[in-house]
Design a protein around this motif. Structure first.
Motif, PDB file in Angstrom:
ATOM      1  N   HIS A  27     -69.074 -15.887  78.219  1.00 52.44           N
ATOM      2  CA  HIS A  27     -68.737 -14.775  77.151  1.00 52.44           C
ATOM      3  C   HIS A  27     -70.110 -14.490  76.509  1.00 52.44           C
ATOM      4  CE1 HIS A  27     -64.801 -16.940  76.879  1.00 52.44           C
ATOM      5  NE2 HIS A  27     -64.176 -15.645  76.758  1.00 52.44           N
ATOM      6  N   ARG A  28     -70.207 -13.039  76.118  1.00 52.05           N
ATOM      7  CA  ARG A  28     -71.395 -12.772  75.343  1.00 52.05           C
ATOM      8  C   ARG A  28     -71.648 -13.825  74.238  1.00 52.05           C
ATOM      9  NH1 ARG A  28     -71.268  -6.508  74.357  1.00 52.05           N
ATOM     10  NH2 ARG A  28     -70.984  -6.746  76.653  1.00 52.05           N
ATOM     11  N   GLN A  29     -70.586 -13.900  73.521  1.00 50.93           N
ATOM     12  CA  GLN A  29     -70.641 -14.727  72.315  1.00 50.93           C
ATOM     13  C   GLN A  29     -71.467 -16.083  72.641  1.00 50.93           C
ATOM     14  OE1 GLN A  29     -70.102 -12.723  69.663  1.00 50.93           O
ATOM     15  NE2 GLN A  29     -71.071 -14.644  68.209  1.00 50.93           N
ATOM     16  N   GLY A  38     -78.985 -11.570  67.797  1.00 50.77           N
ATOM     17  CA  GLY A  38     -77.964 -10.539  67.388  1.00 50.77           C
ATOM     18  C   GLY A  38     -77.246 -10.054  68.680  1.00 50.77           C
ATOM     19  N   LEU A  39     -76.075  -9.177  68.300  1.00 54.14           N
ATOM     20  CA  LEU A  39     -75.141  -8.635  69.299  1.00 54.14           C
ATOM     21  C   LEU A  39     -75.995  -7.800  70.237  1.00 54.14           C
ATOM     22  CD1 LEU A  39     -72.459  -8.341  70.571  1.00 54.14           C
ATOM     23  CD2 LEU A  39     -71.969  -6.645  68.655  1.00 54.14           C
ATOM     24  N   SER A  40     -76.871  -7.021  69.624  1.00 55.10           N
ATOM     25  CA  SER A  40     -77.546  -6.062  70.579  1.00 55.10           C
ATOM     26  C   SER A  40     -78.521  -6.731  71.326  1.00 55.10           C
ATOM     27  CB  SER A  40     -78.278  -5.166  69.574  1.00 55.10           C
ATOM     28  OG  SER A  40     -79.490  -5.620  68.681  1.00 55.10           O
ATOM     29  N   ALA A  41     -79.340  -7.882  71.041  1.00 62.09           N
ATOM     30  CA  ALA A  41     -80.385  -8.447  71.942  1.00 62.09           C
ATOM     31  C   ALA A  41     -79.457  -9.213  72.929  1.00 62.09           C
ATOM     32  CB  ALA A  41     -81.033  -9.690  70.861  1.00 62.09           C
ATOM     33  N   GLY A  42     -78.387  -9.946  72.544  1.00 63.05           N
ATOM     34  CA  GLY A  42     -77.523 -10.258  73.654  1.00 63.05           C
ATOM     35  C   GLY A  42     -76.972  -9.398  74.662  1.00 63.05           C
TER      36      GLY A  42
END
Length: 294
Positions: A27-29, A38-42
């Motif tokens: 998962h991205r999470q 952060g979400l954008s970095a991931g």
């Protein structure tokens, strides 16, 4: 291109690679929580990984995670021995693929190194609670197909085993990892094939280990070696693992401490605890009569 990106981003890419290889999905999470980014970095990390290895992963919008493809080839080189040690200690990072910190500590060389792709498929089956089809080569019957339901990978001190339910014998057994080939992850197993039903794995037994009463002139030295208290080391071990431990440490398991060669510095004083255990042919000197005569 990997050489031009930052060390921290290579760590995150190695983690993506590790999860795809050994878990089959990510998962991205998972990445965001593991590295606190952060979400954008991931998202940028997954985009970069896909640029570097476009055939390694596919995204499922329904399950909202990335899956390993059939054409997957690791972007990083994962060392089998170090990965197994990490998996045994519940460390899932893949950082050894980009260069962990090395300390000047050496261990004895290993003659038994499993294939990393076999390890990966076995771990996938364990993590996802799946059965697997394998080709297994045994000393008694040679090569043949087996269906196994694995639940744990075990280091017995000399080689790596997988503990699994064997559908052929309808019992839980140990299988040497290096003798497994052509692994295919299959169906979801029945309840009776899962770890909770492995009685020898779930049962803990006490072992009382003391300095060998006949081979050791100065037992205090042995007591110091093993941090014994009042001359005894008491261990709680899985019944399925007892034979391996006793062999690894050359523990004399005879009733009268009758193994007299120098490698036997320890003696098991409570042989009765070994009753009703299957894998004790490898325990030094042990026979079932040892318990019956007590």
């Amino acid at each position: 291109m990997l050489d031009t990106i930052s060390f921290s981003q290579r760590q995150r890419l190695a983690y993506i690679d590790f999860c795809l290889l050994f878990k089959g999905a990510i998962h991205r999470q998972d990445l965001i929580k593991r590295f606190e980014v952060g979400l954008s970095a991931g998202s940028r990390d997954f985009t970069l990984y896909k640029e570097l290895a476009p055939d390694n992963l596919v995204y499922s919008a329904q399950e909202k995670r990335y899956f390993q493809t059939e054409s997957f080839l690791p972007l990083f080189e994962h060392d089998a021995r170090r990965t197994l040690v990490k998996l045994a200690n519940d460390i899932s990072d893949g950082f050894d693929a980009i260069g962990d910190i090395h300390f000047p500590v050496e261990s004895a060389s290993s003659l038994n190194v499993p294939d990393i792709f076999v390890v990966a498929k076995v771990v996938q089956a364990i993590v996802n609670q799946k059965a697997m089809s394998v080709i297994y080569t045994s000393l008694s019957s040679g090569s043949g197909a087996r269906e196994l339901v694995p639940h744990s990978i075990v280091d017995n001190g000399q080689r790596w085993h997988v503990r699994a339910f064997d559908r052929k014998s309808q019992s839980f057994r140990d299988f040497v990892l290096t003798r497994i080939s052509k692994v295919t992850v299959k169906d979801t197993p029945d309840e009776n094939e899962l770890k909770d039903c492995d009685e020898a794995w779930q049962r803990m037994i006490p072992l009382e280990i003391v300095p060998h009463p006949k081979n050791i002139k100065y037992p205090t030295a042995i007591e110091l070696d093993y941090a014994m208290e009042e001359g005894v080391l008491v261990l709680q071990v899985r019944a399925a693992m007892a034979g391996y431990l006793l062999r690894r440490w050359n523990v004399d398991c005879t009733k009268l401490a009758s193994l007299r060669t120098g490698e036997y510095q320890l003696w098991l004083r409570n042989q009765a605890s070994l009753a009703n255990i299957d894998n004790l042919a490898i325990a030094p000197g042990y026979t079932s009569e040892e318990v019956e005569y007590q």
